[in-house]
Design an enzyme around this catalytic site. Structure first.
Site, short mmCIF file in Angstrom:
data_model
loop_
_atom_site.label_atom_id
_atom_site.label_comp_id
_atom_site.label_asym_id
_atom_site.label_seq_id
_atom_site.Cartn_x
_atom_site.Cartn_y
_atom_site.Cartn_z
N ALA A 13 -36.00 -52.62 19.54
CA ALA A 13 -36.66 -51.94 18.43
C ALA A 13 -37.71 -52.82 17.77
O ALA A 13 -38.85 -52.39 17.54
CB ALA A 13 -35.62 -51.50 17.39
N GLU A 36 -35.77 -64.06 15.76
CA GLU A 36 -34.65 -63.64 16.61
C GLU A 36 -33.61 -64.74 16.62
O GLU A 36 -33.93 -65.89 16.94
CB GLU A 36 -35.17 -63.36 18.03
CG GLU A 36 -34.12 -63.28 19.11
CD GLU A 36 -33.04 -62.22 18.83
OE1 GLU A 36 -33.39 -61.11 18.38
OE2 GLU A 36 -31.85 -62.54 19.04
N SER A 42 -36.33 -58.76 23.87
CA SER A 42 -36.57 -57.56 24.68
C SER A 42 -35.86 -57.56 26.02
O SER A 42 -36.48 -57.49 27.07
CB SER A 42 -38.07 -57.39 24.94
OG SER A 42 -38.68 -56.89 23.80
N CYS A 46 -27.95 -52.91 27.94
CA CYS A 46 -27.17 -51.98 28.77
C CYS A 46 -26.99 -52.50 30.18
O CYS A 46 -26.15 -52.00 30.93
CB CYS A 46 -27.87 -50.63 28.84
SG CYS A 46 -28.32 -50.00 27.24
N ASN A 311 -35.84 -48.19 21.47
CA ASN A 311 -37.21 -48.29 21.94
C ASN A 311 -38.10 -47.22 21.32
O ASN A 311 -39.22 -47.49 20.88
CB ASN A 311 -37.26 -48.17 23.47
CG ASN A 311 -37.14 -49.52 24.15
OD1 ASN A 311 -38.05 -50.33 24.07
ND2 ASN A 311 -36.02 -49.76 24.80
N TYR A 432 -34.57 -25.39 43.59
CA TYR A 432 -33.57 -25.09 44.61
C TYR A 432 -34.06 -25.46 46.01
O TYR A 432 -35.13 -25.05 46.43
CB TYR A 432 -33.21 -23.60 44.61
CG TYR A 432 -32.50 -23.20 45.88
CD1 TYR A 432 -31.31 -23.82 46.24
CD2 TYR A 432 -33.03 -22.25 46.75
CE1 TYR A 432 -30.67 -23.51 47.42
CE2 TYR A 432 -32.39 -21.93 47.94
CZ TYR A 432 -31.21 -22.58 48.28
OH TYR A 432 -30.59 -22.27 49.45
N TRP A 440 -27.19 -21.00 43.75
CA TRP A 440 -26.90 -20.87 42.31
C TRP A 440 -26.70 -22.28 41.80
O TRP A 440 -25.68 -22.92 42.08
CB TRP A 440 -25.66 -20.02 42.05
CG TRP A 440 -25.92 -18.56 42.14
CD1 TRP A 440 -25.55 -17.72 43.15
CD2 TRP A 440 -26.60 -17.72 41.17
NE1 TRP A 440 -25.97 -16.44 42.88
CE2 TRP A 440 -26.61 -16.40 41.68
CE3 TRP A 440 -27.20 -17.98 39.94
CZ2 TRP A 440 -27.19 -15.34 40.98
CZ3 TRP A 440 -27.78 -16.92 39.25
CH2 TRP A 440 -27.77 -15.62 39.77
N ARG A 448 -23.70 -18.80 33.32
CA ARG A 448 -23.14 -17.46 33.56
C ARG A 448 -21.69 -17.37 33.09
O ARG A 448 -21.28 -16.39 32.49
CB ARG A 448 -23.23 -17.12 35.04
CG ARG A 448 -24.61 -16.70 35.49
CD ARG A 448 -24.67 -16.52 36.99
NE ARG A 448 -23.64 -15.61 37.48
CZ ARG A 448 -23.47 -15.30 38.76
NH1 ARG A 448 -24.27 -15.82 39.68
NH2 ARG A 448 -22.52 -14.47 39.13
#
Lengths: 456, 456
Positions: A13, A36, A42, A46, A311, A432, A440, A448
């Site tokens: 950030a 920092e 940076s 994760c 970010n 598809y 489907w 559905r």
């Protein structure tokens, strides 16, 4: 004379904000100093579990931009290992401490960007000095854990406490490194980021790779030997451990902000407006894991510490600091995670969130496959939809699959973002072809089924 | 006495309609007769190339529901190898011919469902009796090609004429079977379903697997030897061929409808309303590859023969025939395809469509990866966005990638379906985790780039 922007926190950030501000305002117009407390800027927090596991080989692969890049290419004065210990809003100054050499400096600002991130939740029993207990939030945390795992005596038994994203990813990572891993979860099930029926699929996959999952178990303390952790003590007995990883979530790192008088919300995060301005405080901005944000479905403030939000929010703050216009409208709780060989995605509200927010709803679970059933590599995929009754508006969606599943949550997230009803969704024109979907589409099958459930 | 529904065409649209009608109306209320001129019902035509290649081993794997299933479970009188040759709207009768035993019957209807599908475009030079030339639309077409490929003398050289989806997929399939394959395309490039810059990526991938692509080449005739094809004659020379596959697209199989006085639109497809009623003709319905539909971005009628639309439209028709209420609003042109080891997705308008529809627009191409750059298996992914100027509304999107790319078009399709602007899209809450996306999702990177282009 140039104005001065001080950035507290040099991760996603903070540095996104600094970079965006720099793009819009040159060095003669805006001086930028970023503090920092860690060794890095940076980086991908994760990605830490994958570096721990060895899936990602090099630590530096996690670093998106090194401090030197910011200094030379963005003209940002990045000061590592420097912790801001005080903010004086009246004098427009911060106090910063050099963590390696000691000593404090006072630095003036015209504009302040608060991006101090989050801190791991550390229960009282983990507060002591026992070595071998790790929170997992920063790259420094990850580096400390790797050093511990590589040092003699080699740890063989790991206990991960808490079964959220980080706990689950760390458990898998430690299994990959060859440790025997026990995951302790206080609730009835780990992976409470999805509803229990979907979490069960993930839990089964974790057990398949050999993770010993203990649910409904509360940790009460640690045993140690020679200053090193030797066991995790629970109400149900003692679990031997050479290393303990805390996966109990994080909370906003907002103590400094609070002390300075910045407003916190009910989640403990800093309150900001849509432009990432700290609510009611001129020239002070905040973004990332330290702020709370609006959940666009529930309408409630939430704390969602994720790199993608950090970010985006940092970028928005930086554009605004730079004189542009940008907003961050909020989140809908989209997340994807890899749990052993399962892919899990979620967006919007879980059943419990929907109930807590006062919605009437139906929920359906539809089984399908990622590819046409006859196409090689077709694997099962389960989609759960939660839809408001009687309007049919999509409130939440969850996916668990074995391949090519997690990112399908995005189509559902965009549908939810736009307030679509499940009835409208049955008409969606999705891609598809046999290698990529049954005729489907799983999303349409689920929509559905939700329409049918609403009609009952 | 029960009313009578006659269905012309026993594939996706026809049988979806028949099944839905049956679910809502029992046998005492509605008798259902379905005529199919081929040997199969409800199969995946899109799967045929993969059966030809051997990727799908068993023909019957492509059959979603066999005729016997419809007869016993749905009480539908399915008559195979029976071609309807005439429709008498005044007398409410169809004339049907038994293709194997000869002879005609007249059958009365109260409700007619027209789902005769499409027929491959067959240029004049392919109209003769030369053996070894195949259109590719029905499972019978596929079976005939497989027989030809398996029979002695074994064909070794294939020429595919036309580089649309079917042509490209068939070229790849024939390479997989060990044939040497030449693809002849009249235009400057195959894969014109995407813009030329994106199609080039696909063309390169096809050349990598050894497909000889000849562009800007018009086929003028065939050479034969003993009644078998021996070469394809073009303006640029003769291409030896033991088998020729036509990939020149399909057109609505609407001759019978037209002869009966049903209205056709500018695309040659039957005109239907949103409930799939043939426009202005009471109790006559149509769906699938024989109808035209509304393109929701351009507002123009289009003919988009795809199994996914056929199934949806058939279902909508069947619900309405059954006394329910359902609509098919139209399409936005979403499609995905596998081109050798490339994944290609598209939705909305290409540049040429946008220009032809009178839009002012910008287009951007953004390079990214399917996973975090540092995560193993990260592969390049290219996203193109076309956005209206000055509104920023998304008009079209295209993706070409090497892995986990094609179905990402769905998120863009849902955004486009909902009329989002690229500026709004930059805030979308999409799934992020290193195994599935960089922290800036490729879709968000592309949206940001489009915003920048609009500002210039």
């Amino acid at each position: 004379m140039a104005q001065r922007l001080i950035v507290i926190g040099g991760d996603a950030a903070g540095m996104a904000a600094a970079s965006q501000a720099r793009r819009r305002r040159g060095r003669d117009d805006l001086e930028i100093v970023a503090f920092e407390r860690g060794h890095f800027t940076s980086y991908s927090a994760c990605g830490i579990p994958y570096w721990i596991s060895g899936v990602v080989e090099e630590r530096d692969a996690l670093i998106a931009r090194a401090p030197q890049t910011f200094r030379t290419e963005y003209d940002i004065d990045v000061r590592l290992r420097t912790e801001v210990t005080g903010i004086d809003l009246d004098r427009r100054e911060v106090v910063a401490r050099d963590l390696d050499r000691g000593g404090e400096v006072r630095e003036r600002f015209d504009t302040l960007m608060y991006a101090a991130g989050a801190v791991p939740v550390r229960p009282a029993w983990a507060d002591g000095d026992v070595a071998g207990v790790f929170g997992m939030q920063t790259l420094d945390d990850g580096a400390a854990l790797r050093d511990w795992l590589d040092a003699e005596p080699r740890p063989g038994r790991a206990v991960v406490v808490g079964g959220g994203y980080i706990g689950v990813e760390m458990a898998e990572s430690l299994v990959k490194r060859g440790l025997s891993v026990t995951l302790v979860e206080q609730a009835e099930q780990p992976m409470s980021t999805v509803d229990p029926d979907m979490a069960k699929l993930a839990t089964d996959a974790m057990r398949e790779v050999g993770i010993d999952i203990r649910t409904g178990v509360e940790v009460t303390g640690l045993d140690e030997r020679d200053g090193r952790v030797s066991a995790v003590v629970t109400a149900d007995g003692t679990l031997p451990a050479d290393v303990v990883v805390l996966g109990l979530g994080v909370r906003p790192n907002a103590a400094l902000a609070e002390a300075a008088g910045l407003p916190l919300g009910p989640t403990g995060g800093i309150r900001v407006d849509r432009r990432m301005r700290v609510a009611g405080v001129p020239d002070v901005w905040a973004a990332g894991d330290c702020v709370e944000t609006l959940h666009l479905v529930s309408g409630l403030p939430v704390h969602v510490p994720l790199g993608t939000h950090a970010n985006k929010q940092g970028r928005v703050a930086g554009i605004n600091i730079g004189g542009g216009y940008a907003t961050f409208p909020g989140v809908i709780g989209t997340a994807v995670t890899k749990v052993c060989d399962l892919e899990v995605g979620r967006t919007g509200l879980r059943e419990r969130d929907a109930a807590a927010s006062g919605f009437e709803f139906v929920s359906v679970v539809a089984e399908s496959t990622n590819r046409a059933g006859y196409y090689p590599g077709a694997r099962p995929m389960t989609i759960k939809l939660i839809a408001e009754r009687p309007t049919g508006r999509l409130l939440g969606a969850q996916i668990v699959g074995r391949a090519e599943a997690a990112k399908r949550i995005d189509a559902l997230a965009v549908a939810l973002w736009n307030g679509m009803t499940v009835d409208e969704m049955t008409a969606l024109d999705l891609g598809y072809a046999p290698p990529y979907a049954p005729v489907w589409d799983p999303v349409l099958i689920a929509a559905r089924k939700a329409v049918d459930a609403l009609a009952r």
